[in-house]
Write an enzyme that holds these catalytic residues in place. Structure first.
Site, short mmCIF file in Angstrom:
data_model
loop_
_atom_site.label_atom_id
_atom_site.label_comp_id
_atom_site.label_asym_id
_atom_site.label_seq_id
_atom_site.Cartn_x
_atom_site.Cartn_y
_atom_site.Cartn_z
N PRO A 2 -48.65 70.91 -53.66
CA PRO A 2 -49.25 71.87 -52.79
C PRO A 2 -48.56 72.93 -52.13
CG PRO A 2 -51.04 69.76 -51.95
CD PRO A 2 -49.79 69.41 -53.06
N GLU A 3 -47.72 73.70 -52.21
CA GLU A 3 -47.47 74.32 -51.85
C GLU A 3 -47.28 75.59 -50.98
OE1 GLU A 3 -44.12 74.40 -52.85
OE2 GLU A 3 -44.16 73.06 -54.99
#
Length: 272
Positions: A2-3
């Site tokens: 997840p960014e």
């Protein structure tokens, strides 16, 4: 992993339901990347006053300290109204309130929940102190961005991933922003002039903003706090499309390795 877009989508999904709620209990599962840093029962009675984000960290601000939450490689937070369900084998942290439970699901256990006294706490400074500018904030100034490029000896793609200049430009979004700016991933950052630096600056902000609007990217297991998958991957121009025709010029998309990461680019649209 997840960014920034996925973490921001998560923040928006839990902020409105968590603010003002009193913690009744914190339940831990298997150990995560770092220890909680406080006995779980010490958090009972605290109230969540705000939910913020710094880079890829969620900040659950309490009336006494805060919790720094990192989703690691495969983690996701899920809010469930009502009493908590029994945890599954990959559920490692429950924040229980009278209205529902916030649960961290993390199959690979690279995520973390860490208690700190505040942003000046040594642990908070260790985790957050060296992060670059927030690309979607007013603090991300072109002048500072361009100056950082000129001073770097790295290729532009690894520099974007490092998080030292700007946070949140993970592999997918760095590839897509470089494509929009017409810059090859291997181009030395210091050789990017002001015109192309401005194109990349604008592209980063646009790509990340669009990804947030799309609910992030779901390649394997990311979902927002309500269980919805992201769909930015449906609009990718180069990422994951090795050998397929560029959507702009028809040239086959190429892939190269930079460090441990795959970089996708169009050799025609991204000449240098």
């Amino acid at each position: 992993m997840p960014e920034l877009p996925e973490v921001e989508v998560t923040r928006r999904g839990i902020a409105s339901v968590l603010q003002g709620l009193r913690i009744e209990a914190v339940v831990l599962g298997k150990p995560l990347r770092w220890p909680l840093g406080v006995e779980p029962q010490a958090l009972a009675g605290c109230t969540v006053t705000d939910v913020q984000r710094r880079g890829k960290y969620l900040l659950l601000v309490l009336d006494a300290g805060m919790l720094l939450v990192h989703l690691g490689m495969s983690g996701s937070l899920r809010w469930r109204p009502g009493p908590p369900l029994p945890p599954g084998p990959h559920d490692h942290f429950d924040l229980v309130t009278a209205r529902g439970t916030l649960r961290l699901h993390d199959p690979r256990r690279f995520g973390a929940v860490v208690y700190v006294q505040g942003l000046q706490d040594p642990q908070a400074r260790k985790l957050l102190g060296r992060l670059g500018a927030e690309p979607l904030s007013e603090g991300f100034r072109f002048e500072d961005w361009f100056a950082a490029l000129r001073q770097s000896r790295q290729a532009i793609k690894p520099l974007l991933l490092s998080g030292r200049v700007v946070v949140g430009a993970g592999n997918i979004y760095a590839c897509e922003a470089l494509f929009r700016a017409g810059i090859r991933p291997t181009t030395p950052a210091a050789r990017i002039g002001p015109v192309r630096a401005r194109r990349l600056y604008d592209a980063l902000r646009a790509v990340l903003g669009e990804a947030v609007d799309c609910g992030g990217t779901t390649l394997r297991n990311f979902s927002g706090a309500g269980g919805d998958a992201g769909h930015f991957q449906e609009y990718a121009q180069v990422y994951g499309r090795e050998g397929q025709p560029c959507r702009t010029c028809g040239t086959p998309v190429r892939m190269l390795r930079q460090g441990q990461r795959s970089s996708y680019y169009c050799p025609h649209c991204q000449r240098a």
